[in-house]
Design a protein around this motif. Sequence first.
Motif, PDB file in Angstrom:
ATOM      1  N   PRO A 122       0.835  -1.206   0.000  1.00 16.12           N
ATOM      2  CA  PRO A 122       0.000   0.000   0.000  1.00 16.12           C
ATOM      3  C   PRO A 122       0.876   1.266   0.000  1.00 16.12           C
ATOM      4  CG  PRO A 122      -0.786  -1.554   1.636  1.00 16.12           C
ATOM      5  CD  PRO A 122       0.509  -2.088   1.120  1.00 16.12           C
ATOM      6  N   ASN A 123       0.515   2.228  -0.854  1.00 13.44           N
ATOM      7  CA  ASN A 123       1.223   3.509  -0.897  1.00 13.44           C
ATOM      8  C   ASN A 123       0.216   4.600  -1.247  1.00 13.44           C
ATOM      9  OD1 ASN A 123       0.783   3.297  -3.668  1.00 13.44           O
ATOM     10  ND2 ASN A 123       2.820   2.491  -4.085  1.00 13.44           N
ATOM     11  N   ASN A 144      -1.605   3.863  -4.546  1.00 19.04           N
ATOM     12  CA  ASN A 144      -2.470   2.691  -4.467  1.00 19.04           C
ATOM     13  C   ASN A 144      -2.648   2.324  -2.990  1.00 19.04           C
ATOM     14  OD1 ASN A 144      -3.878   0.363  -4.922  1.00 19.04           O
ATOM     15  ND2 ASN A 144      -2.253  -0.696  -6.026  1.00 19.04           N
ATOM     16  N   PRO A 145      -3.588   2.978  -2.286  1.00 18.37           N
ATOM     17  CA  PRO A 145      -3.720   2.785  -0.836  1.00 18.37           C
ATOM     18  C   PRO A 145      -4.100   1.359  -0.432  1.00 18.37           C
ATOM     19  CG  PRO A 145      -5.402   4.301  -1.654  1.00 18.37           C
ATOM     20  CD  PRO A 145      -4.531   3.945  -2.804  1.00 18.37           C
ATOM     21  N   GLN A 146      -4.747   0.621  -1.329  1.00 20.46           N
ATOM     22  CA  GLN A 146      -5.162  -0.744  -1.036  1.00 20.46           C
ATOM     23  C   GLN A 146      -4.003  -1.736  -1.160  1.00 20.46           C
ATOM     24  OE1 GLN A 146      -8.376  -1.345  -0.050  1.00 20.46           O
ATOM     25  NE2 GLN A 146      -7.708  -3.405   0.430  1.00 20.46           N
TER      26      GLN A 146
END
Length: 107
Positions: free
Chosen positions: A51-52, A55-57
């Motif tokens: 996760p970043n 792309n939080p997921q």
Amino acid sequence: MSVKLHIKKGDTVIVNAGDSKGQTGKVLKVLVEKERAIVEGVNMVSKHTKPNAKNPQGGIVKQEASIHISNLQPVDAKSGKATRVGRKEGADGKLVRYSKKSGEEIK
């Protein structure tokens, strides 16, 4: 020592060997040192990401992997088929690439 390549960023190319054989796409990036190119929608690989912010997921992301230049051929503007590339002096005295199939300049 760098080699003159027959493909540039923005060219429409066809893949003539490998798993993606027969697919066409636009060249997004040319890696000159490695003699490879990244082509839009061709040679897709699954990349596992943490996760970043982008792309939080996290999870598995599909993206294009590079493909060797020798496995790519530019598409002729007239016929829509693969063509070889030649070089000749243009009107302004600079070298320009042209299609060996139709003789037209490749922009």
